[in-house]
Scaffold this active site. Structure first.
Site, PDB file in Angstrom:
ATOM      1  N   HIS A  55      60.891  62.699  76.505  1.00  0.00           N
ATOM      2  CA  HIS A  55      61.844  63.966  76.435  1.00  0.00           C
ATOM      3  C   HIS A  55      61.523  64.805  77.647  1.00  0.00           C
ATOM      4  O   HIS A  55      61.742  65.998  77.864  1.00  0.00           O
ATOM      5  CB  HIS A  55      61.152  64.780  75.547  1.00  0.00           C
ATOM      6  CG  HIS A  55      61.323  64.211  74.155  1.00  0.00           C
ATOM      7  ND1 HIS A  55      62.551  64.015  73.413  1.00  0.00           N
ATOM      8  CD2 HIS A  55      60.344  63.535  73.152  1.00  0.00           C
ATOM      9  CE1 HIS A  55      62.309  63.485  72.175  1.00  0.00           C
ATOM     10  NE2 HIS A  55      61.193  62.975  72.020  1.00  0.00           N
ATOM     11  N   ARG A 108      28.728  81.522  89.914  1.00  0.00           N
ATOM     12  CA  ARG A 108      29.385  82.747  89.554  1.00  0.00           C
ATOM     13  C   ARG A 108      30.529  83.220  90.222  1.00  0.00           C
ATOM     14  O   ARG A 108      31.481  84.070  90.006  1.00  0.00           O
ATOM     15  CB  ARG A 108      28.533  83.888  89.162  1.00  0.00           C
ATOM     16  CG  ARG A 108      27.419  83.522  87.863  1.00  0.00           C
ATOM     17  CD  ARG A 108      26.560  84.714  87.640  1.00  0.00           C
ATOM     18  NE  ARG A 108      27.399  85.958  87.237  1.00  0.00           N
ATOM     19  CZ  ARG A 108      27.352  85.953  85.972  1.00  0.00           C
ATOM     20  NH1 ARG A 108      27.070  85.160  85.029  1.00  0.00           N
ATOM     21  NH2 ARG A 108      28.141  86.933  85.389  1.00  0.00           N
ATOM     22  N   TRP A 124      33.074  86.449  93.727  1.00  0.00           N
ATOM     23  CA  TRP A 124      34.623  85.896  93.395  1.00  0.00           C
ATOM     24  C   TRP A 124      35.605  87.321  93.346  1.00  0.00           C
ATOM     25  O   TRP A 124      35.482  87.961  92.782  1.00  0.00           O
ATOM     26  CB  TRP A 124      34.509  85.391  91.996  1.00  0.00           C
ATOM     27  CG  TRP A 124      35.598  84.666  91.506  1.00  0.00           C
ATOM     28  CD1 TRP A 124      35.891  83.158  92.024  1.00  0.00           C
ATOM     29  CD2 TRP A 124      36.489  84.805  90.640  1.00  0.00           C
ATOM     30  NE1 TRP A 124      37.139  82.942  91.451  1.00  0.00           N
ATOM     31  CE2 TRP A 124      37.543  83.870  90.553  1.00  0.00           C
ATOM     32  CE3 TRP A 124      36.698  86.144  89.785  1.00  0.00           C
ATOM     33  CZ2 TRP A 124      38.529  83.797  89.890  1.00  0.00           C
ATOM     34  CZ3 TRP A 124      37.681  85.874  88.897  1.00  0.00           C
ATOM     35  CH2 TRP A 124      38.705  84.986  88.903  1.00  0.00           C
ATOM     36  N   ASN A 182      29.570  93.689  89.428  1.00  0.00           N
ATOM     37  CA  ASN A 182      30.076  92.404  88.948  1.00  0.00           C
ATOM     38  C   ASN A 182      31.171  93.272  87.731  1.00  0.00           C
ATOM     39  O   ASN A 182      30.840  93.861  86.957  1.00  0.00           O
ATOM     40  CB  ASN A 182      29.415  91.566  88.144  1.00  0.00           C
ATOM     41  CG  ASN A 182      30.021  90.594  87.495  1.00  0.00           C
ATOM     42  OD1 ASN A 182      31.284  89.970  87.845  1.00  0.00           O
ATOM     43  ND2 ASN A 182      29.470  90.174  86.325  1.00  0.00           N
ATOM     44  N   GLY A 183      32.678  92.876  88.120  1.00  0.00           N
ATOM     45  CA  GLY A 183      33.539  93.395  87.083  1.00  0.00           C
ATOM     46  C   GLY A 183      34.706  94.036  87.625  1.00  0.00           C
ATOM     47  O   GLY A 183      35.046  93.744  88.833  1.00  0.00           O
ATOM     48  N   CYS A 195      31.268  87.758  89.681  1.00  0.00           N
ATOM     49  CA  CYS A 195      30.308  87.657  90.682  1.00  0.00           C
ATOM     50  C   CYS A 195      28.838  87.665  90.179  1.00  0.00           C
ATOM     51  O   CYS A 195      28.679  87.619  88.865  1.00  0.00           O
ATOM     52  CB  CYS A 195      30.516  89.137  91.257  1.00  0.00           C
ATOM     53  SG  CYS A 195      32.276  89.301  91.914  1.00  0.00           S
ATOM     54  N   GLU A 248      40.816  70.334  88.438  1.00  0.00           N
ATOM     55  CA  GLU A 248      39.793  71.825  89.017  1.00  0.00           C
ATOM     56  C   GLU A 248      38.914  71.112  89.933  1.00  0.00           C
ATOM     57  O   GLU A 248      38.454  71.986  90.713  1.00  0.00           O
ATOM     58  CB  GLU A 248      39.364  72.337  87.807  1.00  0.00           C
ATOM     59  CG  GLU A 248      38.242  71.379  86.911  1.00  0.00           C
ATOM     60  CD  GLU A 248      37.467  72.453  85.842  1.00  0.00           C
ATOM     61  OE1 GLU A 248      37.348  73.554  86.292  1.00  0.00           O
ATOM     62  OE2 GLU A 248      37.206  71.999  84.894  1.00  0.00           O
ATOM     63  N   LYS A 260      40.065  68.419  84.144  1.00  0.00           N
ATOM     64  CA  LYS A 260      38.964  68.127  85.029  1.00  0.00           C
ATOM     65  C   LYS A 260      39.214  67.631  86.456  1.00  0.00           C
ATOM     66  O   LYS A 260      38.739  67.919  87.553  1.00  0.00           O
ATOM     67  CB  LYS A 260      38.078  66.834  84.278  1.00  0.00           C
ATOM     68  CG  LYS A 260      36.958  67.217  83.345  1.00  0.00           C
ATOM     69  CD  LYS A 260      35.944  68.030  83.545  1.00  0.00           C
ATOM     70  CE  LYS A 260      36.030  69.605  83.268  1.00  0.00           C
ATOM     71  NZ  LYS A 260      36.469  70.505  82.428  1.00  0.00           N
ATOM     72  N   GLU A 304      42.176  67.815  78.652  1.00  0.00           N
ATOM     73  CA  GLU A 304      40.827  68.162  79.155  1.00  0.00           C
ATOM     74  C   GLU A 304      40.480  67.194  80.201  1.00  0.00           C
ATOM     75  O   GLU A 304      39.766  67.572  81.307  1.00  0.00           O
ATOM     76  CB  GLU A 304      39.469  67.993  78.045  1.00  0.00           C
ATOM     77  CG  GLU A 304      38.251  68.026  78.702  1.00  0.00           C
ATOM     78  CD  GLU A 304      37.977  69.129  79.285  1.00  0.00           C
ATOM     79  OE1 GLU A 304      38.745  70.065  79.066  1.00  0.00           O
ATOM     80  OE2 GLU A 304      37.032  69.418  79.935  1.00  0.00           O
ATOM     81  N   LYS A 317      32.482  79.963  87.099  1.00  0.00           N
ATOM     82  CA  LYS A 317      31.847  79.285  85.876  1.00  0.00           C
ATOM     83  C   LYS A 317      32.230  80.161  84.662  1.00  0.00           C
ATOM     84  O   LYS A 317      32.517  79.440  83.703  1.00  0.00           O
ATOM     85  CB  LYS A 317      30.385  79.168  85.904  1.00  0.00           C
ATOM     86  CG  LYS A 317      29.717  78.512  84.848  1.00  0.00           C
ATOM     87  CD  LYS A 317      30.289  77.085  84.669  1.00  0.00           C
ATOM     88  CE  LYS A 317      29.610  76.454  83.508  1.00  0.00           C
ATOM     89  NZ  LYS A 317      30.242  75.134  83.264  1.00  0.00           N
TER      90      LYS A 317
END
Ligand code: AGP
Length: 612
Positions: A508, A27, A75, A101-102, A2, A492, A489, A485, A607
């Site tokens: 396979h 955030r 968040w 935040n936490g 947050c 997300e 991208k 990667e 983020k």
């Protein structure tokens, strides 16, 4: 994760809080709220959803005579992202408010104890427990700083807190443990914030709080103490960024801006470290002696997400250049299993934010067994950087978009420099090849600029494939991680189910998924695995998959196999992920943009994940 912001001073508080929260939206952005001391009374305003909803509420409910306030953008960790669960949270009388935040790990036990004292809880959040706890201590101590210190001694977990009390107008208290919080110093005003974008337009004078420190702010004073109330002398620092660093500069999204910053970012990542092809690489903040380097028996690289993909690429180059075995592991896996890390292991932590909880825990475990910890990060002001034995700052500038782009390539440059640095000390790699690599690294910015100036084909490809719900990316060797990667991208920011596979693994199992609804993108860079990947692409075509190639090859035959050929300039195979990553970033961006997705703030993401 947050974002929190606090202000005490003489300016109109609401605008400062809302502007600060808008700079912290990266955030977390599922709900927001603020509290002000207006006409001597605490007033709380909250809204679920985007920050704009809170702005609309404040538009309709102007407040006057405010000199201080706290704000929060969320968040959600505990409790759904609803208005009730949005911060700030208050005690029963409503006089004490807190933003956090936490995660408080022992909030349930504390809640039961506080309910025993008659506290009535209104939400499912861990943060509300903190508000009642501080208020409970305030009732005994009648001092906000003392109450905060007494309360946080009872907390377990991670927190950055900003607290105010109606009966102590002009006193703002902040404290932290395992979550970032900075004090920003103004003239006749002072600020608290999770991160510098919230305050950089007002001041660049900051103090970084450390764990268990408590900041007591008034408009004209800042007092910092330890958790027992003993004053702590802290260094005032000047932020190295300009406010413009956190503006879109005319781009539609931060992500597009940050993709286009990459030529300069690569130049910055090289600056001061690689002067010319005849000079050794200079890494002034790497504190390993030549002796230690020559005796290195093993390297472990720990990271998450995009940084983990950079770590996978680092494995290839360090093993090739330095003949040192490298293990790569996701931080969240590393911390929960017995590891063989010891004092002869170099542990490298890679993190854009330097605040990722899993990686912080992992490097602390490594340090505890005597390992030398090297941190590669975009934030030299972060917790990880401050706890590192050695550091390579990647200097990519503030990265606002949740999807990592420029920081990924900046990390790669740092890792290439580190591998060459080690190889030069160990004399473990062909000197001519090293010299050529240095020359090619200096040419990378211009090659990225070529890619950025030929986006039309990528845009057309994105439009053609934006309606597909699944995607497979294949590659071999050093570009396998680039495929992972690229798939991340796309996942997300467009929410398309994209998966990266080693091309040799298709037969396979995954090949069973191939038909006309499953596009396959193949990274086909000239080198030891080119022909193999080409034949894997032909196998995919035989199953009616629609094919996209990402290559520097001029082979005209490719046009018979691939629907789109995304071109990049030629480059040494070892360096190729720096180039192949850019079209994949753009492809993901344009697909997400065509789909109308919230590119910079994808749903459910943040983020930097500062909770485990
Ligand atoms: C990448 O686009 C994501 N935003 C995410 O995977 C990120 O790379 C990961 O959370 C690690 O963050 P860090 O580099 O700040 O530690």
């Amino acid at each position: 994760m947050c974002g929190i912001v606090g202000y005490v001073g003489a300016k109109p508080v609401v605008k400062i809080l809302l502007d600060g929260l808008s700079k912290l939206e990266y955030r977390g952005y599922d709900s927001a709220g603020l509290a002000v001391n207006s006409d001597g009374k605490i007033k709380i305003f909250k809204a679920e959803g985007k920050l704009q909803n809170l702005k609309d509420i404040m538009e309709k409910n102007p407040v006057s005579n405010t000199t201080m306030g706290i704000g929060h953008i969320r968040w959600a960790t505990h409790g759904a992202p609803t208005t009730v669960n949005a911060h700030p949270h208050s005690c029963n009388c409503g006089k004490l408010v807190v933003v956090h935040n936490g995660i408080i790990e022992n909030f349930k036990e504390l809640r039961e104890e506080l309910e025993g004292y008659g506290c009535v809880f209104k939400t499912e959040t861990d943060t509300e427990t903190v508000a009642h706890l501080i208020a409970h201590e305030y009732g005994k101590l009648n001092s906000l700083p003392k109450a905060v210190r007494a309360a946080v001694k009872q907390l377990k977990g991670a927190y950055a807190l900003c607290v105010m009390h109606q009966d102590e107008p002009n006193v703002l208290v902040g404290t932290r443990k395992n979550a970032p919080l900075i004090v920003a110093l103004g003239e006749g005003e002072n600020y608290l914030a999770s991160d510098c974008p919230a305050i950089i337009e007002y001041t660049k004078r900051v103090i970084y709080l450390d764990d268990d420190e408590v900041a007591v702010l008034t408009p004209d004073t800042v007092l910092i103490t330890d958790i027992d109330g003993k004053q702590v002398v802290k260094k005032e620092e000047i932020l190295p960024w300009e406010p413009v660093a956190i503006s879109k500069m005319g781009y539609k999204h931060f992500m597009l801006k940050e993709i286009h910053e990459q030529p300069d970012v690569i130049r910055n990542a090289l600056a001061g470290k690689l002067h010319d092809v005849n000079s050794p690489v200079k890494l002034d903040e790497v504190k390993l002696t030549a002796e230690q380097i020559k005796n290195l028996k093993r390297i472990e690289i720990i990271a998450c997400g995009t940084s983990l993909h950079a770590a996978m690429i680092a494995k290839y180059i360090i093993e090739a250049f330095c003949n040192i075995p490298v293990d790569v592991e996701a931080s969240s896996e590393y911390i929960y299993r017995k590891t063989v890390t010891d004092k002869n292991t170099l542990v490298i932590g890679i993190s854009q934010s330097g605040e990722t909880s899993d990686t912080i825990t992992a490097i602390r475990q490594a340090k505890a067994v005597g390992s030398h910890v090297l941190i590669i990060t975009n934030r030299p002001d972060s917790i990880m950087a401050r706890e590192a034995d050695s550091l390579i700052p990647v200097n990519a500038g503030i990265e606002v978009s949740v999807a990592a782009t420029k920081s990924f390539n900046a990390q790669l440059i740092a890792l290439y420099l580190f591998a060459i640095y080690i190889a030069e000390i160990k004399d473990s790699f062909d000197k001519i090849h090293i010299k050529n690599l240095k020359q090619e690294m200096l040419e990378l910015p211009a090659k990225v600029e070529i890619i950025l100036s030929h986006k039309e084909n990528i845009m057309k490809c994105a439009k053609t494939f934006s309606s597909f719900r699944n995607f497979i990316y294949i590659a071999r060797g050093i570009n396998y991680a680039a495929a992972l990667e690229g798939a991340l991208k796309l996942k997300e920011i467009s929410y398309i189910n994209a998966t990266g596979y080693p091309a040799g693994e298709l037969k396979h199992g995954p090949i069973a998924m191939l038909d006309e609804t499953m596009p396959v993108l193949a990274i086909l860079m000239p080198g030891v695995v080119y022909d193999k990947v080409l034949s894997n692409a032909e196998e995919s075509k035989a199953r009616n998959a629609r094919l996209i190639a990402l290559t520097s090859s001029e082979d005209k035959e490719l046009e018979n196999l691939f629907e789109y050929i995304l071109k990049v300039p030629t480059v040494d195979e070892y360096l190729s992920p720096v180039l192949t990553s850019v079209p994949l970033q753009l492809l993901a961006y344009y697909i997400a943009e065509f789909l109308g997705k919230d590119v910079d703030q994808p749903r459910n993401l943040a983020k930097s994940v500062t909770v485990e």
